[in-house]
Write an enzyme that holds these catalytic residues in place. Structure first.
Site, PDB file in Angstrom:
ATOM      1  N   LYS A  82     -28.655   4.401 -92.827  1.00  0.00           N
ATOM      2  CA  LYS A  82     -29.445   3.854 -91.839  1.00  0.00           C
ATOM      3  C   LYS A  82     -28.840   3.429 -90.903  1.00  0.00           C
ATOM      4  CE  LYS A  82     -33.187   1.823 -90.244  1.00  0.00           C
ATOM      5  NZ  LYS A  82     -34.065   2.573 -89.822  1.00  0.00           N
TER       6      LYS A  82
ATOM      7  N   LYS B 111     -39.179  -1.994 -93.449  1.00  0.00           N
ATOM      8  CA  LYS B 111     -40.270  -3.010 -93.407  1.00  0.00           C
ATOM      9  C   LYS B 111     -41.529  -2.383 -94.081  1.00  0.00           C
ATOM     10  CE  LYS B 111     -42.709  -1.861 -89.480  1.00  0.00           C
ATOM     11  NZ  LYS B 111     -41.834  -0.498 -89.022  1.00  0.00           N
TER      12      LYS B 111
END
Ligand code: ADP
Ligand code: MG
Length: 322
Positions: A133, A218
């Site tokens: 990421k 998230k």
């Protein structure tokens, strides 16, 4: 079950709802965007839901990492878990402050509270073997080399725009002290929790919780939180009004309803890219499978109509296609 509680809605939205690439990123702009966001957040309360908010933090944590980098010779750097914690505080404050004002204006008596949330991940999560990421600023090849050697960072060249740090993105296993969030929601408070996916922590051999250099998606944390709260509706707010089949192709088709089975088929068929719609659909599928309730995916502009079932895409359990 005969509990007479009000239904609960959990909403997740990206950090770029509050800090957009086209803005200068001033504090004033961010407060203004937060104020705009409270308009659609209030719509959910108007529909009779208790509200739980999960915000992203991509652009904000990127800015903190730039501050860390620029001040490196003056102030010792913080690790990523501490940077995420900072964004939970700063974004939480802006949202909490503006939502409080909005509710005051609308004469809705509800406290608004931000919970600094630690989320447990596993050290055995395969993401730690394969950090993928990209986070934070772009660096020159020269500076990237220094950082890789001096700080031991893993970095990749990102689409010709420069070098970026890559970190693991493990799945959330457990939201610590989620019981506190449950109590707050039951008391009628609007709760902001799991900001930026939550502060990633793991349990060491002694059983102590330690922060770890990682970021949690998230959408996955919001799904887990919605499952834990037995939420009645999980809303994923993003940049598109609906989920599409064959997105961006001439035969694109917007979907009003999508069953879990169909969603899984489409995941298999690579209809949802891993960096964008993929995690949302996976997070949504997990929620529907666990609770039997529905997920709404839409954008801010269509949220009000979508809550009235006149817009958006609803991900539903099998057998509820119409
Ligand atoms: P967020 O900031 O809300 O997490 P992302 O950019 O990560 O948003 O993901 C949402 C984006 O996914 C949309 O703006 C859209 O461009 C893209 N997308 C990819 N596949 C699809 C699809 N099948 N249907 C709708 N949107 C899709
Ligand atoms: Mg995203």
């Amino acid at each position: 079950m005969s509990d007479a509680r009000k239904p609960i809605a959990v909403i997740a939205f990206g950090g770029n709802a509050l800090l957009r690439p086209q803005d200068h990123g001033t504090q004033e702009e961010q407060f203004t965007l937060a104020w705009k966001a409270t308009r659609w957040l209030a719509e959910i309360i108007h529909r009779g839901y208790e509200l739980v908010i999960v915000h992203g933090n991509g652009p904000q944590v990127g800015n903190i990492m730039i501050q860390v980098e620029e001040a490196i010779t003056k102030i010792p750097p913080q690790t990523l878990d501490v940077c995420v914690a900072q964004t939970e505080g700063s974004i939480g404050y802006m949202l909490q402050n503006q939502l409080r004002n909005r509710l005051l204006e609308e004469q809705i008596a509800k406290p608004v509270v931000t919970v600094l949330t630690e989320v447990e991940v596993s050290r055995e999560d395969p993401a730690f073997e394969n950090p993928s990421k990209p986070v934070g600023p772009y660096f020159t090849a020269y500076r990237a080399n220094q950082l890789m050697q001096e700080q031991g960072w893993l970095m990749v060249e990102d689409a010709g725009r420069g070098w970026r740090k890559v970190v693991p993105s493990p799945v959330p296993k457990r939201i610590l002290d989620v019981e506190v969030v449950k109590h707050l929601v039951a008391s009628g408070a609007v709760v902001i929790a799991c900001g930026g996916g939550g502060i990633p922590v793991y349990q060491d051999v002694g059983g102590y919780f330690r922060g770890v250099e990682a970021v949690i998606d998230k959408d996955y944390s919001a799904s887990l939180l919605a499952q834990e709260l037995c939420a009645d509706l999980f809303i994923i707010l993003t940049q598109v009004p609906q989920v599409a089949e064959n997105y961006g192709r001439p035969n694109q088709r917007w979907l009003d309803r999508l069953t879990v089975s169909k969603a899984k088929e489409m995941l298999e068929a690579h209809q949802f890219p891993p960096g964008s719609m993929g995690p949302k659909i996976r997070a949504a599928v997990q929620f529907v499978e666990k609770t039997g309730k529905e997920v709404l995916i839409t954008d801010a502009e269509h949220l009000k109509d979508a809550l009235a079932r006149k817009a958006g895409t609803f991900l539903v359990p099998d057998g509820k296609e119409d």
